[in-house]
Design a protein around this motif. Structure first.
Motif, PDB file in Angstrom:
ATOM      1  N   SER A   6      -5.936   1.032  12.237  1.00 24.82           N
ATOM      2  CA  SER A   6      -5.181   2.268  11.974  1.00 24.82           C
ATOM      3  C   SER A   6      -5.880   3.515  12.483  1.00 24.82           C
ATOM      4  CB  SER A   6      -4.913   2.418  10.463  1.00 24.82           C
ATOM      5  OG  SER A   6      -4.168   1.333   9.981  1.00 24.82           O
ATOM      6  N   LYS A  56      -8.873   7.971   9.430  1.00 27.21           N
ATOM      7  CA  LYS A  56      -8.022   8.498   8.372  1.00 27.21           C
ATOM      8  C   LYS A  56      -8.843   9.365   7.415  1.00 27.21           C
ATOM      9  CE  LYS A  56      -4.354   6.028   9.576  1.00 27.21           C
ATOM     10  NZ  LYS A  56      -3.099   6.647  10.065  1.00 27.21           N
ATOM     11  N   LEU A  66      -5.842   6.175  -0.305  1.00 28.44           N
ATOM     12  CA  LEU A  66      -6.336   5.327   0.782  1.00 28.44           C
ATOM     13  C   LEU A  66      -7.382   4.345   0.266  1.00 28.44           C
ATOM     14  CD1 LEU A  66      -6.502   4.551   3.769  1.00 28.44           C
ATOM     15  CD2 LEU A  66      -8.176   6.392   4.080  1.00 28.44           C
ATOM     16  N   VAL A  77       2.885   9.708   7.110  1.00 31.04           N
ATOM     17  CA  VAL A  77       1.900   9.686   8.196  1.00 31.04           C
ATOM     18  C   VAL A  77       2.086  10.952   9.036  1.00 31.04           C
ATOM     19  CG1 VAL A  77       1.727   7.176   8.329  1.00 31.04           C
ATOM     20  CG2 VAL A  77       3.507   8.362   9.621  1.00 31.04           C
TER      21      VAL A  77
END
Length: 500
Positions: A159, A162, A168, A325
């Protein structure tokens, strides 16, 4: 005390408009393009998915309709005032003519939130898409130099980088990922965001006609991209993703249910920030009394239709809870496995956000220009370049400050501030129309608000309803307003040309 509410006569504002230094070079088409260029950006490319995931689900469509209706009331009020007072100061000048100097200063200070901070916010979103786009060509920008100062980031397998959040960490633990083992970094400065604003600043210095030409090209690109997304996305909609259309409230205000639709409307109101930027170009329009109302209303109608269609397709392609997102449209395109469309969407997003930065920066510099001409800001802000006929020093100052804010501040910390500042400004504009109808009923109004005793009141009520969803943010603005009043009493009131 009476001097605080001294008003600038309407005939004086109209005379200043006629003998202004700025070059009149913008047509009605330029103004419509200017409005679309400012409206279609972060709201449609970023916040649509986030609002659906966090607040309203597929019912985000209702949030857009609600926010659009609120904006429609304000847009008609802006159009009447812009046709009556075709000057660069926009809402600031309207308040000066009707409610007095101190209210005009407050309006100018609110517009700094709307345009200045919004420009920085958009630059942060632009940076995210640009970094993703460059990664596709194996050009990698260090996360330390592509995120807000002090932001903690980790590299999530599959991914990318982040921001570290409680959600998360919980998700990673649920998938048996050892967070401590992942590469981590603390960001220093968002360099792409600052560089993007620097390029926009240089373009604005060169001239408004040149900037408008570039904006027209960019608007064509991003509208084409959005139409392609809607056209191809319609064939990949899974109606099951729209169920439940209005997810049940979780027990917390604003998290789904009807309160979520309302909260979503307040959140995505950022998507509509910009249609009134057309009014800041009134002094550079060829026929402002006719063309400015056309630019304001036409750009709002076009963009509202596009927003509704995009949100419908977006939540139909993928489940709403996967859209929290930075690039929700890219996520939807990836889900239908059309690599060429994914590439086009990223290009469109970069172009779209570029034009928004351009128009927001333009609007802010013209408001400061007008305030400086009135003596409320130092004359440096009204200094015109001898060749380009643009307020070049003003543009540089605004550009540098916006670039620094964009490089150091995360987008989440800025969005609600922009929404709140805009809603408060819209409320004052609606009241101004009502006041001027009573106080100056005989003024020439090339464009008139329909149902003038009802429309402004509905505008104030709808803005107030959305402001109520941002009350926690209002508290954080108290120091900001304190600073604004300090500047006004220390400099503005002492150098006001109207008082002199």
């Amino acid at each position: 005390m009476n001097k605080l509410f001294i008003k600038k006569p309407v005939h004086l504002i109209q005379q200043e408009s006629q003998r202004g230094e700025l070059k009149r070079s913008l047509s009605a088409l330029n103004l419509v393009s200017l409005g679309i260029g400012c409206i279609i950006g972060t709201g449609i490319f970023v916040m649509t998915g986030q609002a659906a995931a966090q607040f309203a689900g597929p019912a985000i469509i209702l949030s857009f309709i609600m926010a659009g209706i609120c904006c429609a009331f304000a847009a008609m009020c802006y159009a009447e005032l812009a046709s009556m007072l075709p000057v660069s100061g926009s809402a600031y000048s309207y308040a000066y003519a009707s409610l007095g100097e101190i209210v005009a200063w407050i309006m100018g200070w609110l517009l700094l939130l709307e345009y200045g901070i919004a420009g920085s916010t958009v630059a942060v979103g632009w940076s995210g898409y640009m970094v993703s786009f460059l990664n596709d060509f194996n050009i990698h920008i260090s996360p330390a130099w592509s995120a807000a100062t002090g932001m903690h980031l980790i590299q999530v397998p599959g991914s990318g980088w982040k921001e570290v959040t409680d959600e998360l960490i919980k998700d990673l633990h649920a998938h048996s990922v050892v967070v401590e083992s992942l590469p981590a970094v603390t960001a220093i400065f968002n360099l792409p965001a600052a560089l993007g604003l620097s390029v926009v600043t240089m373009l604005l210095i060169l001239g408004v006609k040149e900037s408008a030409t570039v904006n027209n090209v960019i608007v064509c690109i991003k509208v084409t991209v959005i139409v392609l997304f809607i056209g191809f996305g319609l064939f990949y909609i899974n109606p099951a993703n729209w169920h439940p259309f209005l997810p049940a409230n979780t027990g917390e205000y604003g998290h789904f249910g009807w309160s979520g639709v309302l909260r979503g409307a307040g959140y995505i109101f950022f998507a509509y920030v910009g249609f009134e930027a057309v009014s800041t170009a009134a002094q550079e329009a060829k026929n402002p009394q006719r063309d400015v109302p056309i630019g304001i209303i036409a750009s709002l109608v076009i963009c509202t239709i596009l927003y509704i269609l995009v949100s419908l397709v977006l939540t139909g392609i993928v489940k709403y809870d996967t859209l929290n997102v930075p690039d929700p449209i890219a996520v939807a395109v990836d889900a239908i496995h059309l690599p060429w469309l994914a590439f086009v969407v990223k290009v469109g997003a970069i172009c779209g956000l570029s034009s928004v930065m351009l128009v927001l920066m333009y609007g802010q510099t013209r408001i400061f220009y007008t305030m400086a001409k009135d003596g409320l800001l130092p004359p440096l802000f009204s200094k015109i370049h001898p060749k380009f006929q643009t307020p070049w020093v003003n543009t540089i100052v605004v550009g540098v400050i916006s670039a620094i804010v964009a490089g150091m501040t995360p987008i989440e910390a800025l969005g609600d501030l922009v929404n709140l500042g805009t809603l408060m400004a819209f409320t004052i504009i609606c009241f101004t129309v009502l006041y001027m109808r009573i106080k100056e009923p005989n003024l020439d109004r090339p464009f008139k608000v329909p149902y003038p005793k009802v429309t402004p009141i509905l505008g104030m009520l709808s803005c107030g309803l959305l402001i109520s969803t941002l009350w926690a943010t209002f508290v954080t603005l108290i120091p900001y307003f304190a600073l604004g009043f300090a500047i006004y009493f220390a400099y503005g009131q002492r150098h006001s040309k109207l008082r002199q």
